[in-house]
Structures are given as structure tokens and as C-alpha cells.
Motif scaffolding. Structure first.
Motif, PDB file in Angstrom:
ATOM      1  N   PHE A  79       0.837  -1.197   0.000  1.00 36.90           N
ATOM      2  CA  PHE A  79       0.000   0.000   0.000  1.00 36.90           C
ATOM      3  C   PHE A  79       0.874   1.251   0.000  1.00 36.90           C
ATOM      4  O   PHE A  79       1.765   1.394   0.847  1.00 36.90           O
ATOM      5  CB  PHE A  79      -0.899   0.036   1.240  1.00 36.90           C
ATOM      6  CG  PHE A  79      -1.858  -1.119   1.351  1.00 36.90           C
ATOM      7  CD1 PHE A  79      -2.845  -1.310   0.392  1.00 36.90           C
ATOM      8  CD2 PHE A  79      -1.780  -2.009   2.413  1.00 36.90           C
ATOM      9  CE1 PHE A  79      -3.734  -2.365   0.490  1.00 36.90           C
ATOM     10  CE2 PHE A  79      -2.670  -3.059   2.528  1.00 36.90           C
ATOM     11  CZ  PHE A  79      -3.639  -3.245   1.560  1.00 36.90           C
ATOM     12  N   PRO A  80       0.615   2.192  -0.935  1.00 40.43           N
ATOM     13  CA  PRO A  80       1.332   3.467  -0.889  1.00 40.43           C
ATOM     14  C   PRO A  80       0.835   4.298   0.286  1.00 40.43           C
ATOM     15  O   PRO A  80      -0.307   4.141   0.736  1.00 40.43           O
ATOM     16  CB  PRO A  80       0.965   4.120  -2.224  1.00 40.43           C
ATOM     17  CG  PRO A  80      -0.377   3.534  -2.561  1.00 40.43           C
ATOM     18  CD  PRO A  80      -0.347   2.124  -2.044  1.00 40.43           C
ATOM     19  N   THR A  81       1.675   5.161   0.800  1.00 42.06           N
ATOM     20  CA  THR A  81       1.284   6.011   1.908  1.00 42.06           C
ATOM     21  C   THR A  81       0.036   6.823   1.576  1.00 42.06           C
ATOM     22  O   THR A  81      -0.122   7.306   0.440  1.00 42.06           O
ATOM     23  CB  THR A  81       2.417   6.970   2.309  1.00 42.06           C
ATOM     24  OG1 THR A  81       1.927   7.888   3.302  1.00 42.06           O
ATOM     25  CG2 THR A  81       2.954   7.742   1.128  1.00 42.06           C
ATOM     26  N   TYR A  82      -0.816   6.982   2.542  1.00 45.38           N
ATOM     27  CA  TYR A  82      -2.038   7.767   2.332  1.00 45.38           C
ATOM     28  C   TYR A  82      -1.713   9.223   2.044  1.00 45.38           C
ATOM     29  O   TYR A  82      -2.555   9.969   1.519  1.00 45.38           O
ATOM     30  CB  TYR A  82      -2.934   7.673   3.579  1.00 45.38           C
ATOM     31  CG  TYR A  82      -2.482   8.538   4.728  1.00 45.38           C
ATOM     32  CD1 TYR A  82      -2.915   9.854   4.852  1.00 45.38           C
ATOM     33  CD2 TYR A  82      -1.614   8.053   5.701  1.00 45.38           C
ATOM     34  CE1 TYR A  82      -2.497  10.659   5.903  1.00 45.38           C
ATOM     35  CE2 TYR A  82      -1.192   8.831   6.750  1.00 45.38           C
ATOM     36  CZ  TYR A  82      -1.628  10.139   6.848  1.00 45.38           C
ATOM     37  OH  TYR A  82      -1.198  10.921   7.885  1.00 45.38           O
ATOM     38  N   GLN A  83      -0.499   9.649   2.367  1.00 44.95           N
ATOM     39  CA  GLN A  83      -0.104  11.045   2.165  1.00 44.95           C
ATOM     40  C   GLN A  83       0.187  11.373   0.704  1.00 44.95           C
ATOM     41  O   GLN A  83       0.274  12.541   0.339  1.00 44.95           O
ATOM     42  CB  GLN A  83       1.137  11.352   3.003  1.00 44.95           C
ATOM     43  CG  GLN A  83       0.928  11.224   4.501  1.00 44.95           C
ATOM     44  CD  GLN A  83       2.218  11.370   5.264  1.00 44.95           C
ATOM     45  OE1 GLN A  83       3.275  10.909   4.827  1.00 44.95           O
ATOM     46  NE2 GLN A  83       2.158  12.024   6.409  1.00 44.95           N
ATOM     47  N   ALA A  84       0.341  10.361  -0.125  1.00 44.97           N
ATOM     48  CA  ALA A  84       0.719  10.589  -1.515  1.00 44.97           C
ATOM     49  C   ALA A  84      -0.459  11.121  -2.330  1.00 44.97           C
ATOM     50  O   ALA A  84      -1.584  10.634  -2.206  1.00 44.97           O
ATOM     51  CB  ALA A  84       1.230   9.295  -2.131  1.00 44.97           C
ATOM     52  N   SER A  85      -0.199  12.084  -3.160  1.00 45.70           N
ATOM     53  CA  SER A  85      -1.233  12.600  -4.049  1.00 45.70           C
ATOM     54  C   SER A  85      -1.406  11.632  -5.214  1.00 45.70           C
ATOM     55  O   SER A  85      -0.556  10.781  -5.481  1.00 45.70           O
ATOM     56  CB  SER A  85      -0.861  13.989  -4.569  1.00 45.70           C
ATOM     57  OG  SER A  85       0.337  13.927  -5.319  1.00 45.70           O
ATOM     58  N   ASP A  86      -2.508  11.773  -5.930  1.00 44.49           N
ATOM     59  CA  ASP A  86      -2.823  10.850  -7.024  1.00 44.49           C
ATOM     60  C   ASP A  86      -1.758  10.852  -8.120  1.00 44.49           C
ATOM     61  O   ASP A  86      -1.506   9.827  -8.758  1.00 44.49           O
ATOM     62  CB  ASP A  86      -4.188  11.199  -7.641  1.00 44.49           C
ATOM     63  CG  ASP A  86      -5.330  10.926  -6.687  1.00 44.49           C
ATOM     64  OD1 ASP A  86      -5.139  10.122  -5.750  1.00 44.49           O
ATOM     65  OD2 ASP A  86      -6.411  11.511  -6.874  1.00 44.49           O
ATOM     66  N   ASN A  87      -1.154  12.000  -8.346  1.00 43.56           N
ATOM     67  CA  ASN A  87      -0.185  12.115  -9.435  1.00 43.56           C
ATOM     68  C   ASN A  87       1.272  12.045  -8.968  1.00 43.56           C
ATOM     69  O   ASN A  87       2.185  12.272  -9.748  1.00 43.56           O
ATOM     70  CB  ASN A  87      -0.399  13.439 -10.181  1.00 43.56           C
ATOM     71  CG  ASN A  87      -1.783  13.517 -10.811  1.00 43.56           C
ATOM     72  OD1 ASN A  87      -2.286  12.525 -11.343  1.00 43.56           O
ATOM     73  ND2 ASN A  87      -2.397  14.690 -10.752  1.00 43.56           N
ATOM     74  N   ALA A  88       1.458  11.725  -7.706  1.00 40.97           N
ATOM     75  CA  ALA A  88       2.813  11.715  -7.165  1.00 40.97           C
ATOM     76  C   ALA A  88       3.631  10.563  -7.739  1.00 40.97           C
ATOM     77  O   ALA A  88       3.105   9.475  -7.994  1.00 40.97           O
ATOM     78  CB  ALA A  88       2.756  11.603  -5.645  1.00 40.97           C
ATOM     79  N   LYS A  89       4.913  10.813  -7.946  1.00 41.13           N
ATOM     80  CA  LYS A  89       5.819   9.767  -8.385  1.00 41.13           C
ATOM     81  C   LYS A  89       6.379   9.090  -7.140  1.00 41.13           C
ATOM     82  O   LYS A  89       7.164   9.672  -6.396  1.00 41.13           O
ATOM     83  CB  LYS A  89       6.951  10.364  -9.237  1.00 41.13           C
ATOM     84  CG  LYS A  89       7.875   9.312  -9.826  1.00 41.13           C
ATOM     85  CD  LYS A  89       8.917   9.942 -10.730  1.00 41.13           C
ATOM     86  CE  LYS A  89       9.830   8.874 -11.344  1.00 41.13           C
ATOM     87  NZ  LYS A  89      10.856   9.494 -12.234  1.00 41.13           N
ATOM     88  N   LEU A  90       5.970   7.846  -6.911  1.00 40.76           N
ATOM     89  CA  LEU A  90       6.311   7.171  -5.671  1.00 40.76           C
ATOM     90  C   LEU A  90       7.593   6.362  -5.796  1.00 40.76           C
ATOM     91  O   LEU A  90       7.925   5.838  -6.860  1.00 40.76           O
ATOM     92  CB  LEU A  90       5.167   6.242  -5.249  1.00 40.76           C
ATOM     93  CG  LEU A  90       3.803   6.894  -5.037  1.00 40.76           C
ATOM     94  CD1 LEU A  90       2.775   5.840  -4.643  1.00 40.76           C
ATOM     95  CD2 LEU A  90       3.884   7.980  -3.976  1.00 40.76           C
ATOM     96  N   THR A  91       8.307   6.264  -4.705  1.00 42.73           N
ATOM     97  CA  THR A  91       9.472   5.397  -4.613  1.00 42.73           C
ATOM     98  C   THR A  91       9.117   4.206  -3.733  1.00 42.73           C
ATOM     99  O   THR A  91       8.033   4.154  -3.132  1.00 42.73           O
ATOM    100  CB  THR A  91      10.666   6.151  -4.000  1.00 42.73           C
ATOM    101  OG1 THR A  91      10.369   6.465  -2.629  1.00 42.73           O
ATOM    102  CG2 THR A  91      10.935   7.444  -4.756  1.00 42.73           C
ATOM    103  N   SER A  92      10.020   3.260  -3.622  1.00 41.66           N
ATOM    104  CA  SER A  92       9.745   2.069  -2.815  1.00 41.66           C
ATOM    105  C   SER A  92       9.510   2.420  -1.354  1.00 41.66           C
ATOM    106  O   SER A  92       8.731   1.755  -0.659  1.00 41.66           O
ATOM    107  CB  SER A  92      10.902   1.076  -2.918  1.00 41.66           C
ATOM    108  OG  SER A  92      12.103   1.664  -2.457  1.00 41.66           O
TER     109      SER A  92
END
Length: 220
Positions: free
Chosen positions: A73-86
Motif C-alpha cells: 500500500f502506498p502512503t495515504y499522504q501521496a497525491s494521485d499524481n505523485a511519483k512514488l518510490t519504494s
């Protein structure tokens, strides 16, 4: 009783790093290359989870979740368009599927949980240092035993991002998860009273109740 809500500021419990000269010599080397060791531990856990999930998807298709206990699960803090890292992701292993009411906690809810928080294994604590727990006993056999457990109530939005993210994905009362949180979604580069900077957090969490803000309904 230790209370998880205070994890927003610091971890509770007896000191992880002793301050006396004698204890310092005894602990020498425990935290050597601590950041690198925590990075490596989370990378290994994430890689193993991804492999098991990929195998389940390839074998069972849309029904893969019925045959695999791991979730990402990605962090709830991430925005929809955010580029996520591991390290914007938590790893969850479902250790027990709850049979109680179907309810998923919201960020604005409060929950009652049994929990045990620890670090990655270190030489002096081969199973990880236990830095916080619900109730009065730190052994998991007591924490999750209905005859001895003493669940703690706290706000979903009142704990570190990684744990808050996990809680917002639980779906039934009685769900018990092991949550692997990279230090970025824990205390990051900040040391606490008991934990060095760059410490991954590992929580065993059992959902016992959900309290919705502004609503008298309680699921338990």
C-alpha cells in the motif's frame, strides 16, 4: 499501559540506547551502519512480497488476493499524481483474517487495537527490539490473547504515516496484520527517546474496534 498515540512524538518504553558508560560499551556495534541495514531489510521484505504477489496474480488472476497474504500500500499522504518510490510504500502480511464486522477505518476515525511494535533484528534483540505495545505485557502471546489483552484506543490520524496507512486498509474487526514500515514513513531521520534515526518499524496489529467521528456507531 503504553499508549501508541504518543508515537507521533516519541516511542515509549524503556530506553533503547543506554546512557551509562558501561552500557555504551555493551551496545557498541549494535547500530553500526544502521541506515544501510534498515534500507537493506526493507528492500528484501519488499522484494519478497512483490515476488509472492506476482506469482499469485499469474496463477489466480483477479482472485489472487484469496491465495496470497501479502499486500503493498502506498502512503495515504501521496497525491494521485505523485511519483512514488519504494519507501513510499508499506508491506503488509495478513496473519489472520478477521471475522467481525466489515468496516474500514477512516483517517478521522479512532480505533481500538492490540499491537506490538519492534525494530529489525539486532544482536542484542534477535527478534527485534520491542519499543511499544498495548496492555501490560510485552509478549505477543499475552498481547493477542483475549484472556489477557488490553486494547488501546487512539486516532487513526494520530500515529506515524505507515501505521495510519495500514489501518485505513483493514476491512474487518479481528484483522491481524504484520506491517513493515520503512523509516521514511516512520520517524525518518529523527531519533526518538528509544529509537535511533533511520529505524524501520514493524507492527503486529489486531483491529478490535472502530469509532466514527460524529457518529454513535461502534464496530467491534
Amino acid at each position: 499501559m503504553k499508549n501508541l498515540i504518543y508515537l507521533v512524538v516519541f516511542a515509549l518504553g524503556t530506553g533503547f540506547v543506554s546512557c551509562s558508560d558501561d552500557d555504551k560499551s555493551a551496545n557498541e556495534g549494535v547500530f553500526t551502519n544502521w541506515q544501510a541495514r534498515n534500507d537493506s531489510a526493507f528492500t528484501a521484505e519488499l522484494r519478497a512480497a512483490k515476488k509472492l504477489i506476482a506469482t499469485a496474480k499469474a496463477t489466480y488472476g483477479d482472485a489472487w488476493e484469496n491465495h496470497c497474504d501479502y499486500r503493498l500500500f502506498p502512503t495515504y499522504q501521496a497525491s494521485d499524481n505523485a511519483k512514488l518510490t519504494s519507501t513510499d510504500t508499506i508491506v503488509v502480511r495478513i496473519t489472520q483474517h478477521g471475522t467481525g464486522s466489515a468496516v474500514t477505518p477512516l483517517f478521522s476515525d479512532s480505533v481500538r487495537v492490540n499491537y506490538l511494535g519492534r525494530t529489525i533484528p539486532v544482536s542484542t534483540f534477535p527478534k527485534g527490539y520491542v519499543f511499544d505495545y498495548s496492555g501490560t505485557r510485552s509478549d505477543s502471546a499475552s498481547i493477542f490473547n483475549p484472556n489477557f489483552s488490553q486494547p488501546t484506543k487512539f486516532a487513526v490520524g494520530g500515529v506515524v504515516a505507515g501505521l495510519s496507512t495500514a489501518l485505513q486498509h483493514m476491512g474487518h474487526i479481528g484483522d491481524t496484520w504484520r506491517v513493515y514500515i520503512p523509516y521514511k514513513l516512520g520517524y525518518n531521520t529523527t531519533a526518538t527517546t528509544n529509537l535511533p534515526a533511520y529505524t524501520n518499524l514493524i507492527f503486529d496489529v489486531q483491529l478490535k474496534g472502530v469509532y466514527r467521528k460524529g457518529n454513535v456507531a461502534v464496530w467491534k
